[in-house]
Design a protein around this motif. Structure first.
Motif, short mmCIF file in Angstrom:
data_model
loop_
_atom_site.label_atom_id
_atom_site.label_comp_id
_atom_site.label_asym_id
_atom_site.label_seq_id
_atom_site.Cartn_x
_atom_site.Cartn_y
_atom_site.Cartn_z
N LYS A 204 0.84 -1.19 0.00
CA LYS A 204 0.00 0.00 0.00
C LYS A 204 0.87 1.25 0.00
N ASP A 205 0.36 2.30 -0.60
CA ASP A 205 1.11 3.55 -0.73
C ASP A 205 0.35 4.67 -0.03
N VAL B 175 -7.07 4.55 -3.88
CA VAL B 175 -6.25 3.34 -3.97
C VAL B 175 -4.82 3.76 -4.29
N GLY B 176 -3.86 3.28 -3.52
CA GLY B 176 -2.46 3.56 -3.77
C GLY B 176 -1.61 2.31 -3.66
N LEU B 177 -0.87 1.99 -4.71
CA LEU B 177 0.04 0.84 -4.73
C LEU B 177 1.43 1.30 -5.12
N SER B 178 2.44 0.65 -4.57
CA SER B 178 3.82 0.93 -4.98
C SER B 178 4.65 -0.33 -4.80
N LYS C 216 4.37 2.92 -9.35
CA LYS C 216 3.27 3.29 -8.47
C LYS C 216 1.96 3.27 -9.25
N SER C 217 0.86 3.20 -8.50
CA SER C 217 -0.45 3.30 -9.12
C SER C 217 -1.40 3.99 -8.15
N ASN D 271 3.02 7.48 -15.05
CA ASN D 271 3.74 6.55 -14.19
C ASN D 271 2.83 5.53 -13.49
N ASN D 272 1.58 5.46 -13.92
CA ASN D 272 0.59 4.60 -13.27
C ASN D 272 0.58 3.24 -13.97
N PHE D 273 1.27 2.25 -13.37
CA PHE D 273 1.42 0.95 -14.05
C PHE D 273 0.09 0.22 -14.20
N LEU D 274 -0.82 0.34 -13.23
CA LEU D 274 -2.10 -0.36 -13.32
C LEU D 274 -2.97 0.24 -14.43
#
Length: 230
Positions: free
Chosen positions: A47-48, A81-84, A100-101, A148-151
């Motif tokens: 989680k980011d 929603v935050g992912l890294s 990151k997403s 930069n949002n991979f998702l």
């Protein structure tokens, strides 16, 4: 779907027929956060952070006794929603890259639960506790930092949405009500909505693997609720 909607409406009308009904409006700033479990080629995702979002909408309390009520409503709620972490590069090299997403997801929430009220703890003031759940219907998903949002990149490449159209959670809450007049009640409280299902959609990487097979992401929030009932 029409039959379910008609049945729900019939149930609400039936409850209203033998209950004291209080309708109201509430706003609820919330701290939105995620829980992430990952494995396989995505085992480094986490989680980011968390951010301030909000929820608002009507509520309805159907009292079937002085201290007990069935509660529901219809809330517009925004979750973050935050992912890294590291993910496979967008090529055939097999390399891992940092990514990151970030997303804002807009939901129409249908809360259903039970409210338990104490007797007056002070003149015209009662404490209440809420236990129930929410069914969340996605209205929109808004990506942040597209470059930069991979998702978002993989969702666009596979022509899919990044998140499922439906989410669900369990709802806990506590607060207080102040009777301000014959038909007006001011209320406030704290709520915790914990996500129960994996909210990720069936996004695929170029290899054909699906992110949802390796990553479980649930959305939760803490909210400060205030409102009026009439």
């Amino acid at each position: 779907m029409k039959k379910i909607a008609l049945l729900s409406l019939f149930c609400l009308i039936s409850i209203a027929g033998f209950s004291q009904v209080k309708l109201g409006l509430r706003v609820a700033p919330n701290i939105s956060l995620n829980s992430v479990n990952s494995e396989g080629i995505y085992n480094d995702l986490e989680k980011d952070g968390s951010s301030l979002r909000f929820s608002a909408g009507p509520i309805a309390d159907f009292f079937f006794a002085d201290n007990y009520a069935f509660t529901t409503g219809l809330w517009y709620t925004v979750k973050r929603v935050g992912l890294s972490g590291t993910v496979p590069a967008n090529d055939d090299s097999g390399a891992q890259i940092s990514a990151k997403s970030l997303y804002n997801i807009q939901y129409l929430q249908l809360p259903v639960g039970l409210k338990l009220f104490t007797n007056e703890v002070a003149p015209d003031i009662r404490i209440f506790f809420t236990l129930g759940g929410t069914l969340d219907l996605k209205l929109a998903e808004k990506q942040k930092d597209e470059a930069n949002n991979f998702l978002y990149r993989e969702a666009r490449n596979s022509d899919r949405k990044a998140f499922k159209p439906v989410d669900a959670g369990i709802l806990f809450g506590a607060g207080a009500e102040l009777v301000m007049g014959a038909n007006t009640v001011l209320f406030g409280g704290l709520n915790y909505n914990r996500g129960l299902v994996n909210s990720l959609g069936r996004v695929e990487y170029p290899s054909g693997s699906r992110i949802v097979d390796d990553v479980r992401l649930t959305n939760s929030y803490f909210s400060l609720e205030v409102g009026l009932k009439f």
